[in-house]
Design a protein around this motif. Structure first.
Motif, PDB file in Angstrom:
ATOM      1  N   GLU A 174      -6.800  -5.521   3.863  1.00  0.00           N
ATOM      2  CA  GLU A 174      -5.203  -6.755   4.373  1.00  0.00           C
ATOM      3  C   GLU A 174      -4.229  -5.821   5.309  1.00  0.00           C
ATOM      4  N   GLY A 175      -4.892  -4.881   5.628  1.00  0.00           N
ATOM      5  CA  GLY A 175      -4.231  -3.980   6.810  1.00  0.00           C
ATOM      6  C   GLY A 175      -3.240  -3.295   6.760  1.00  0.00           C
ATOM      7  N   ASP A 176      -2.702  -3.280   5.499  1.00  0.00           N
ATOM      8  CA  ASP A 176      -1.549  -2.820   5.407  1.00  0.00           C
ATOM      9  C   ASP A 176      -1.513  -0.906   5.077  1.00  0.00           C
ATOM     10  N   VAL A 177      -1.104  -0.154   6.080  1.00  0.00           N
ATOM     11  CA  VAL A 177      -1.255   1.223   5.317  1.00  0.00           C
ATOM     12  C   VAL A 177      -0.448   2.142   5.765  1.00  0.00           C
ATOM     13  N   ALA A 178      -1.340   2.736   5.252  1.00  0.00           N
ATOM     14  CA  ALA A 178       0.093   4.046   4.229  1.00  0.00           C
ATOM     15  C   ALA A 178       0.465   4.627   4.990  1.00  0.00           C
ATOM     16  N   ASN A 179       2.276   5.308   4.063  1.00  0.00           N
ATOM     17  CA  ASN A 179       3.239   5.389   4.491  1.00  0.00           C
ATOM     18  C   ASN A 179       3.814   4.513   5.971  1.00  0.00           C
ATOM     19  N   GLU A 180       3.774   3.795   5.154  1.00  0.00           N
ATOM     20  CA  GLU A 180       4.181   2.571   6.613  1.00  0.00           C
ATOM     21  C   GLU A 180       5.637   3.008   7.254  1.00  0.00           C
ATOM     22  N   VAL A 181       6.236   3.605   8.623  1.00  0.00           N
ATOM     23  CA  VAL A 181       7.489   3.324   8.056  1.00  0.00           C
ATOM     24  C   VAL A 181       8.285   2.555   9.196  1.00  0.00           C
ATOM     25  N   GLU A 182       9.424   1.593   9.466  1.00  0.00           N
ATOM     26  CA  GLU A 182       9.597   1.753  10.802  1.00  0.00           C
ATOM     27  C   GLU A 182      10.655   2.228  10.951  1.00  0.00           C
ATOM     28  N   THR A 183      11.672   2.949  12.508  1.00  0.00           N
ATOM     29  CA  THR A 183      12.774   3.096  11.878  1.00  0.00           C
ATOM     30  C   THR A 183      13.744   2.347  13.535  1.00  0.00           C
ATOM     31  N   GLU A 184      14.271   2.499  13.054  1.00  0.00           N
ATOM     32  CA  GLU A 184      15.230   1.404  14.452  1.00  0.00           C
ATOM     33  C   GLU A 184      16.403   2.140  14.373  1.00  0.00           C
ATOM     34  N   GLN A 185      16.667   2.721  16.078  1.00  0.00           N
ATOM     35  CA  GLN A 185      17.899   3.034  16.110  1.00  0.00           C
ATOM     36  C   GLN A 185      18.612   1.837  17.036  1.00  0.00           C
TER      37      GLN A 185
ATOM     38  N   PHE B 250       0.624  -1.020  -0.305  1.00  0.00           N
ATOM     39  CA  PHE B 250      -0.115   0.087   0.017  1.00  0.00           C
ATOM     40  C   PHE B 250       0.498   1.397  -0.084  1.00  0.00           C
ATOM     41  N   ALA B 251       2.140   1.163  -0.650  1.00  0.00           N
ATOM     42  CA  ALA B 251       2.968   2.569  -0.719  1.00  0.00           C
ATOM     43  C   ALA B 251       3.003   3.346  -1.505  1.00  0.00           C
ATOM     44  N   GLY B 252       2.912   4.494  -1.828  1.00  0.00           N
ATOM     45  CA  GLY B 252       2.537   5.344  -2.802  1.00  0.00           C
ATOM     46  C   GLY B 252       2.875   7.022  -2.295  1.00  0.00           C
TER      47      GLY B 252
END
Length: 851
Positions: free
Chosen positions: A293-304, A280-282
């Motif tokens: 399917e439960g995928d959201v827009a602008n979903e980003v996983e940030t890890e430090q 669901f990218a765009g």
């Protein structure tokens, strides 16, 4: 039998050379030392099919030279002819992005330039700098199509040289906690799995007679990537089951940055990795909410990630990480951009009384992160016209419904906080309130560290450490659960909130490694400035990818120390974002849909540019009804609750072990010997080109240049003492001093009681919709034009007395008015400062006069 060690597998294919004849392409790949080679044969006589033969033999350098010589000789037009070669070298590369086909034959996409961006325990992370797209069929069999060139242009509109990353030995699609959890799996289980699942493709380099006696045997481990964060998965689908896994190079999209924090000479690497979801990218207004399917827009996983670079070993080194997520509100909603409004109205597209799409989304999060799932919702709660509040009300209803069926200890935690309203209030300190939320969140989720608690808990005990959540194990701690932050766009407010949570987690990470005595970091220290710069680059990059411009509001904006010139920059970023959303986002969306394989060109079907909408491409339930319907009450995947609070993806079970590739090696084998991979003893190195010396350094770039200052990166600095100004302007020292005075004279942060009372006194009107952009970012109200005459006379007299400059010489009366408002703004913020009318420097006054 003593236990053997485990190590991540290093890909043996790191350098590629593509050779061509009229009938075939020969792709020759070697390890970095160029001692072992593999060969792929690609047929060029098939106009539309992809025929690839993987030569399973591993060649030496001499053998591959002889092979290429025979191919050259055998493909010449006449035997013995030396004028024209039968085998020509086409291109050199560093990896395969994938294979793609539109309406004609297949193309191969190769990485031709790369740049090292980070290093995690000796495992290099590269950014793609340039690619080459080569058409495979030769001209004699090519069947041309009139629309092929247009599809090619659309595909190439996805700039692979912009924020795409890969690694030969580190799985970027997974978190550090997941990658190190694999290495801790019982080796007896790995041996059993190796015996049961042994395949011919696992035997990378045959080496018989290996023994695990005395610890000489090492198990190389490679896991399947997490498909959500892999962006070339569809491009590799055609070959992933036919070629050796060393040819498969998975890339992620997002951000990767690394800086060195020197603590009295001890190198601590601070790394920030953002993984953007390929589902669901765009772009901003074209992808909102969630799909079926439960995928959201602008979903980003940030890890430090934080680790001590003086010991680069996953087994012996000290590593810590913290993960948080941003993403659109998981509902069926959208905004209509056909009206060309800056803020299109929010509409709920489908009724979802049983929170079906939210259940799918939170089920994914429980599997990957465990519990608790914490939602920090930053959208507006009180508006004159109901706009953002629509999303808050629906999200509260969805979370309330889903929590009925979860055990109370694993319920989804919902934290609403109207950040925009707090920002406008003169009495509230936004970052102080965010710091309280961050402390609460980090204490609930904990963080990952692979060292036991002896560093901090015994030598430097702190009461906050005992309240920390997560899961404590014999080798350290695990993060259980995750914070999910969102506003409407998940850009400006979200990035600031994530920075504050990351800053709080960074303090705990440093404390756990024994680097500071208390889990607390203050602003205006070298460490926090370094971390803030990383997060600003991270926010700008993600904002450009999704919204079309850099961040409009930054951490400095919410600290009220941003330079006065920042307001005009904010206006330009807002206009740039509006222009991008209105005119270029549609083309970018088409390119993303084609690149990710959401749309596949087919003969006899409508073309991509002929589709009125791509809604049905992202919502598969519009094409066919599912045969099985998920339960409205037991909405989670079977087995997830059994292992909570641990994430289901990290527990030792048969399903997760099937995702691993395991092979036995000798401990000095190149594919697991990270020492030779990092230090490269077989090549000439230059210190000037060494990445660890070229990266951002807290001592070189942030520490004061004058001697005698405390070199600790945890000492609070004045803005004019640091190597990089907190205001981002190294050349204008006077403006730095001015802003420092402005920040120092700001009212002190209120107590919790004052914050709550100010919230109750809020009228509830949406002032942001009433004023201009510059007024929104300025908390002080400018006086009406009727009072300008008196103010102007006072300013003319005061500036003549203080600076010796007569403003009456300025040709334009409007310029005097502008400066008068500027001085009045300073006076209103410095009522207790008797010399407030002198806070403008001579240099700034000259700039006003010379307008």
């Amino acid at each position: 039998m003593p236990a053997a060690a485990a190590a991540p597998l290093i890909s043996s294919v790191q350098k590629l050379v593509l050779y061509e004849t009229r009938a075939r392409y020969f792709l020759v790949g070697s390890n970095h030392a160029e001692t072992k080679y593999r060969v792929l044969k690609i047929d060029r006589t098939e106009p539309k099919d992809l025929v690839i033969i993987d030569d399973k033999h591993v060649y030496t350098q001499q053998e591959v030279r002889e092979l290429l010589g025979r191919l050259d000789l055998g493909n010449r037009t006449k035997i013995g002819q030396k004028g024209s070669s039968g085998l020509s070298r086409a291109v050199s590369a560093f990896g395969i992005v994938g294979f793609v086909r539109f309406l004609e034959g297949y193309y191969i996409v190769l990485i031709t330039k790369r740049r090292k961006m980070a290093d995690i325990g000796g495992h290099a992370i590269y950014k793609i700098e340039d690619t080459n797209m080569i058409y495979i069929p030769n001209d004699s069999v090519r069947v041309t199509h009139p629309d092929e060139a247009r599809y090619l242009r659309i595909f190439q509109n996805v700039d692979l040289s912009s924020n795409f990353y890969f690694s030969y030995s580190y799985d970027l699609s997974h978190s550090l906690q997941y990658n190190l959890t694999i290495l801790r799996m019982p080796l007896e289980i790995l041996k059993t799995e190796t015996t049961q699942t042994r395949q011919e493709s696992f035997d990378i380099f045959e080496d018989e007679g290996l023994s695990t006696q005395g610890g000489s045997g090492v198990f190389g481990i490679c896991s399947k990537p997490y498909e959500k964060y892999v962006w070339n998965g569809k491009l590799l689908e055609a070959v992933k089951n036919t070629v050796h896994r060393d040819w498969l190079l998975y890339i992620i999209h997002g951000f990767c940055g690394q800086s060195k924090l020197l603590i009295y000479g001890r190198p601590i690497y601070v790394t920030l990795i953002a993984r953007r979801s390929s589902k669901f990218a765009g772009t901003r207004f074209l992808k909102r909410g969630a799909n079926c399917e439960g995928d959201v827009a602008n979903e980003v996983e940030t890890e430090q990630i934080l680790y001590d670079a003086s010991v680069m070993s996953f087994s012996a080194g000290s590593y810590s990480s913290y993960v948080q997520v941003r993403g659109s509100v998981p509902l069926y909603w959208s905004q209509d951009i056909s009206t060309m409004m800056p803020k299109p109205p929010i509409t709920l597209d489908q009724a979802d009384p049983f929170a079906h799409v939210a259940a799918l989304h939170f089920d994914q999060m429980l599997q990957r992160f465990g519990s608790p799932i914490i939602i920090l919702n930053l959208v507006k709660e009180r508006e004159k016209r109901k706009h953002e509040r629509i999303l808050s009300e629906e999200l509260v209803a969805a979370v309330t419904y889903l929590n009925q069926f979860l055990p109370p200890e694993h319920a989804v935690i919902y934290i609403p906080w109207d950040m925009a309203k707090y920002t406008k209030s003169k009495l509230c300190n936004v970052l102080d309130r965010l710091n309280v939320i961050a402390e609460s969140v980090v204490k609930k989720t904990g963080f990952f560290v692979n060292r036991p608690d002896s560093y901090c808990n015994v030598l430097r005990p702190d009461e906050k450490w005992n309240e920390l959540g997560g899961c404590v194990i014999s080798t350290g701690r695990l993060q259980t659960g995750v914070l999910r932050t969102n506003c409407v766009d998940c850009l400006d407010r979200t990035n600031t909130a994530q920075f504050m949570v990351g800053k709080c987690a960074l303090a705990y990470q440093l404390y756990s490694l024994g680097l500071i005595d208390k889990p607390n970091l203050q602003f205006d220290t070298d460490a926090v400035r370094l971390f803030e710069e990383l997060y600003e680059d991270h926010g700008d990059t993600l904002s450009l990818q999704y919204g079309g411009s850099q961040l409009v509001h930054r951490v400095k904006t919410y600290r009220k120390i941003a330079p006065w010139t920042q307001h005009s920059k904010d206006i330009m970023q807002t206009l740039s974002r509006y222009y991008s959303n209105a005119f270029s986002d549609a083309d970018r969306q088409e390119s993303i849909n084609l690149f990710l394989g959401v749309f596949k060109p087919m003969e006899g079907k409508p073309h991509l540019w002929e589709l009125p909408t791509d809604f049905y491409l992202h919502h598969k339930n519009t094409l066919s009804l599912s045969q099985t319907r998920r339960s409205y009450t037991y909405w989670w995947t079977t087995g997830v609750l059994k292992h909570l609070p641990l994430p289901y993806d990290e527990v030792t079970c048969a399903e997760n072990r099937r995702k691993l590739t395991v092979k036995k090696f000798h401990k000095y084998e190149e594919e697991i010997d990270i020492h030779n991979e990092f230090f490269r003893p077989y090549e000439l190195s230059s210190f000037d080109e060494t990445f660890c010396l070229a990266m951002t350094n807290s001592t070189r770039d942030f520490m004061p240049k004058n001697m005698g200052i405390d070199p600790s990166p945890f000492t609070v600095r004045k803005p004019d003492e640091t190597g990089k100004s907190v205001l981002g302007n190294k050349s204008n020292r006077e403006e730095t001093v001015l802003q420092r005075k402005t920040a120092a004279s700001a009212p002190p942060p209120p107590s919790e009681e004052a914050v709550s009372s100010s919230s109750e006194d809020d009228s509830g009107t949406d002032k942001e919709d009433e004023g201009t952009v510059s007024q929104r970012s300025t908390p002080v109200k400018v006086t009406d034009t009727g009072d300008n005459t008196k103010i102007t006379e006072n300013v003319v007299q005061s500036t003549k007395d203080v600076y010796g400059v007569n403003l009456s010489d300025v040709p334009s009366e409007d310029d005097i008015t502008i400066y008068a408002r500027f001085v009045q703004l300073g006076q209103s913020q410095h009522k207790q400062d008797k010399s407030s009318q002198q806070f403008c420097s001579k240099h700034q006054l000259d700039r006003v006069i010379n307008l």
